[in-house]
Design a protein around this motif. Structure first.
Motif, mmCIF file in Angstrom:
data_model
loop_
_atom_site.group_PDB
_atom_site.id
_atom_site.type_symbol
_atom_site.label_atom_id
_atom_site.label_comp_id
_atom_site.label_asym_id
_atom_site.label_seq_id
_atom_site.Cartn_x
_atom_site.Cartn_y
_atom_site.Cartn_z
ATOM 1 N N ASP A 32 -10.200 7.394 -4.527
ATOM 2 C CA ASP A 32 -11.118 8.439 -4.068
ATOM 3 C C ASP A 32 -12.510 7.831 -3.984
ATOM 4 O OD1 ASP A 32 -12.834 10.616 -3.734
ATOM 5 O OD2 ASP A 32 -11.530 11.954 -4.882
ATOM 6 N N LYS A 70 -6.062 3.271 -2.082
ATOM 7 C CA LYS A 70 -6.035 4.739 -2.010
ATOM 8 C C LYS A 70 -6.863 5.372 -3.138
ATOM 9 C CE LYS A 70 -1.395 4.825 0.016
ATOM 10 N NZ LYS A 70 -0.020 5.337 -0.128
ATOM 11 N N ARG A 98 0.817 -1.219 0.000
ATOM 12 C CA ARG A 98 0.000 0.000 0.000
ATOM 13 C C ARG A 98 0.845 1.260 0.000
ATOM 14 N NH1 ARG A 98 -3.106 3.506 3.352
ATOM 15 N NH2 ARG A 98 -5.177 3.847 2.428
ATOM 16 N N PRO A 123 -2.089 7.231 -5.136
ATOM 17 C CA PRO A 123 -3.539 7.501 -5.063
ATOM 18 C C PRO A 123 -4.117 7.810 -6.450
ATOM 19 C CG PRO A 123 -2.367 8.660 -3.326
ATOM 20 C CD PRO A 123 -1.319 8.107 -4.242
#
Length: 779
Positions: free
Chosen positions: A569, A567, A501, A506
């Motif tokens: 949205d 990550k 991760r 992102p």
């Protein structure tokens, strides 16, 4: 031709020509099916025939303790010769009348069985020597002791005897003689029984209370198809995977070894189009290899005469009405008293055999079943070839050398071979239940059913759709992995960026590979969950709990957790925003009219395809249980929870991953089809797929998932409420009626009003699109 397709075609043509120049690929694709199969088949058949012929002329030695044994055994062998092994009925079952294959019926060398004569046996008296030692030293193939000692002159007396065989199991000749003489003594026992009964009762009719003739209705083509169905599906799976293996290795690890992969990646062609060209080559090679294997195996079995060896075309003669004279010693039985069948039964059996002969003659004039079965089999193999081609392309992308890629291929091949092999040994397995969505196994069973002419349309559709669904996810994953920098440049340290991760960058939404793979993995798990937890004996509480838990744990939790880990949205991924006014009004109109419009579509479906009308014990039982219990519990379990959880997975995660890749209508069709496939019953797939398409349009054009949840809740909740006694007024207002018989459609003024409201609502959604919906549409 658009430029992107032209570039894909250039890559495809270049890679295909390079692949066809590779000797390993040509060997696996052409030489093996076209040359090796005929050679192997012919060598195997000739070897078996040579072995049978050698046994036919060999001499065999049998040791017995004294001269009485020798005289008795010689008489047994002579009686067996006189009766003729080929002319026997099955003496173990006197009522059996399976017609034997006579030597004049069968073509030369049609079978591989061996029939010996008394002259081929040398019966020696052991005297003081041990029978055990004679067999152990292999000077004799068999030793035999009968207690009490037999009497050749009174072979059918009242004494019951026991036989002890001594043979060497590790010596093939000894084992063969043991098995052959065991069958001879079984037939001798039947002759003794027949002689005893005839002597006591005057005839042997007591042994034949009735006669029976077994005549198979299967045509020669059907018998041929049965043999193919036993072996061809398994071999097709192996050859399809093998055919795709070498191109997949060469186009990934091979390019890396040659130092051309980085050059290709640096070209102005997008990575996706390069992957598309390479993937097309792998699928093409796999399908060509599969087609050649199917054609070669069928041709060899058909033209090499293997049908005769497998008793596929052996003509059977009508059974004789009398048995031969049983002679020898003082117990000779008159032939007038020995009948094996009632005379009145023979003409009727002859009629059956004449009918069968006529049907077989007509079948020979018809086109071969391969003309119909082979194209369907190839169609069933297409999604399978696509699936494993993508898996191999993705797997080989990690290999730095050709040898390393070969090692990676072993688990992939085992993943295909083991399920195919297991299913091949289960001929009674049916394409139903959880098996419909098991990769590899469902295709093997489907191909077997196609050969046997027993394929079910609904089951075949679910099987092909599920395999295509897995294939689409595998293709997207392969494209993602092939274009990844760590994979492209074989950076071992960079592989951590794929999963860890802290290395993940992102992003606003998931990629197509992540979205399709998540839904593809959830599909079989949810299918197994429903099949295991929802049964005929389920209670209403169990059904509600199973549905709610399955929705929460399998459909909603994985995409939410994955989005958080990757990550993403959440607002962009799941379209968690307020919709505009016009799409909201449109969604309200659709929600108010969706149930009557759904009933109208169901009637049209029943009229167009009567076989897809709802039915079945499980379907009816589930409908009853869904309406049993508290109204609040029913609405929560079957309306609110599915509306939220299914929208999170389909209109949220899946739609978010695909919306930038195609026009809204195309994306809505893909998401709607996936949504429909998640519903077990084939008769529900068209209607639910249409509902999924509408919900996807609502979400895309409104830019929000909430209107889709509203319509989904209304569709489930209003239908459930209208089916309850307290919802009688609602049902009358909606104009809901019982499903009419096939061919009838109820379309009155009320139905027309709701249809108009539905279309107006859909128009408001499309006209009032904003934000992402407008951008996706312009693209």
């Amino acid at each position: 031709m658009p430029s992107r397709f032209r570039r894909v075609w250039v890559v495809f043509r270049k890679e295909l020509l390079d692949t066809l120049r590779d000797r390993r690929t040509l060997l696996a694709m052409i030489v093996v099916p076209i040359v090796l199969y005929p050679i192997l088949m012919l060598v195997m058949v000739q070897a078996l025939r040579m072995e049978a012929g050698r046994r036919q002329v060999e001499q065999y030695t049998v040791a017995v303790p004294d001269e009485a044994h020798r005289a008795w055994l010689l008489e047994v062998l002579r009686r067996d010769d006189a009766e003729g092994d080929a002319g026997h009925l099955d003496k173990k079952s006197p009522a059996s009348a399976e017609p034997p294959i006579t030597p004049t019926d069968a073509p030369p060398d049609a079978g591989l069985s061996t029939t010996l004569t008394a002259k081929q046996f040398e019966i020696t008296v052991a005297g003081d020597q041990s029978l055990w030692n004679l067999v152990t030293r292999q000077s004799h193939q068999l030793g035999m002791i009968v207690e009490p000692p037999p009497d050749a002159a009174h072979w059918a007396d009242e004494t019951n005897r026991a036989t002890q065989f001594i043979y060497n199991e590790s010596d093939p000749r000894s084992e063969f003689v043991f098995n052959y003489l065991s069958r001879v003594l079984d037939r001798e026992a039947q002759r003794v029984i027949q002689a005893r009964v005839t002597r006591a009762a005057g005839s042997d009719h007591l042994l034949q209370p009735f006669t029976a003739a077994a005549v198979s209705t299967a045509s020669p083509q059907q018998r041929f198809a049965k043999i193919l169905a036993m072996v061809v599906p398994f071999l097709l799976v192996i050859m399809s995977v093998t055919g795709a293996m070498y191109p997949a290795i060469d186009l990934t690890a091979g390019e890396r070894e040659r130092g051309t992969l980085e050059t290709l990646a640096a070209s102005p062609v997008p990575v996706g189009q390069i992957v598309a060209g390479k993937f097309g080559v792998i699928v093409t090679i796999a399908m060509v290899s599969t087609a050649l294997n199917l054609a070669s195996m069928s041709a060899v079995i058909h033209f090499a005469g293997l049908e005769q060896l497998l008793d596929l075309k052996s003509r059977r003669a009508a059974p004789a009405t009398t048995s031969p004279v049983v002679s020898g010693g003082t117990n000779e039985v008159p032939d007038t008293a020995v009948t094996t069948q009632h005379a009145s039964a023979a003409p009727r059996q002859a009629d059956y055999f004449a009918l069968r002969a006529r049907l077989e003659a007509e079948a020979k004039q018809q086109s071969s079943f391969l003309v119909l079965a082979a194209p369907l089999v190839m169609l069933a193999m297409v999604p399978f070839a696509v699936l494993f081609s993508a898996v191999m392309l993705a797997t080989c992308s990690f290999a730095r050398t050709f040898k390393e890629a070969q090692n990676y291929m072993m688990p992939v091949m085992m993943a295909a071979i083991i399920p195919a092999m297991v299913v091949s040994y289960m001929p009674t397995l049916k394409l139903e239940g959880a098996l419909l969505v098991v990769p590899v196994a469902n295709v093997v069973v489907l191909i077997r059913d196609l050969f046997l002419g027993q394929a079910n349309g609904s089951a075949a559709t679910i099987c092909l759709l599920s395999t295509s669904f897995y294939a689409a996810a595998a293709v997207a994953a392969a494209a993602k992995l092939y274009g990844h920098e760590a994979v492209l440049f074989s950076d071992v340290a960079g592989y951590k960026t794929l999963l860890r991760r802290r290395f993940i960058v992102p992003r606003p939404r998931p990629g197509p590979a992540m979205a399709l793979l998540t839904v593809a993995l959830a599909f079989p798990v949810y299918f197994y969950w429903q099949s295991a937890s929802i049964t005929v004996d389920s209670t209403a509480d169990r059904l509600r709990n199973a549905v709610a838990l399955g929705q929460l744990l399998i459909l909603a939790a994985p995409p939410l957790l994955l989005a958080a880990y990757a990550k993403l949205d959440l607002r962009e991924t799941f379209s968690l925003r307020a919709p505009a006014l016009l799409p909201t009004l449109g969604a309200l109109l659709i929600a108010a009219s969706i149930v009557p419009v759904g009933q109208l579509l169901q009637q049209i479906q029943g009229w167009a395809v009567p076989g897809l009308r709802p039915g079945g014990e499980m379907f009816r039982k589930q409908a009853e249980l869904m309406l049993d219990g508290s109204l609040t519990a029913i609405l929560v379990a079957f309306a609110l929870v599915p509306a939220v959880c299914e929208e999170i997975l389909f209109r949220g995660f899946l739609l978010g991953g695909l919306k930038d890749r195609a026009r809204p209508v195309a994306v809505a069709m893909v998401v709607g089809l996936a949504f429909g496939l998640f519903h077990i019953y084939a008769e529900k797939i068209p209607l639910t797929a249409t509902l999924g398409f509408v919900l996807s349009l609502v979400c895309l054009y409104s830019g929000s998932i909430f209107p889709a949840m509203l319509v989904h809740t209304a569709n489930n909740g209003l239908a459930l409420l209208a089916a309850r006694p307290e919802g009688a007024r609602l049902a009358a207002w909606l104009g809901l009626v019982e499903v009419p018989p096939a061919g009838e459609i109820v379309f009155d003024a009320r139905a027309a009003t709701f249809l108009a409201a539905f279309l107006v609502g859909l128009l408001l959604v499309v006209v009032g699109r904003r934000g992402e919906g407008r951008m996706a549409n312009s693209e």
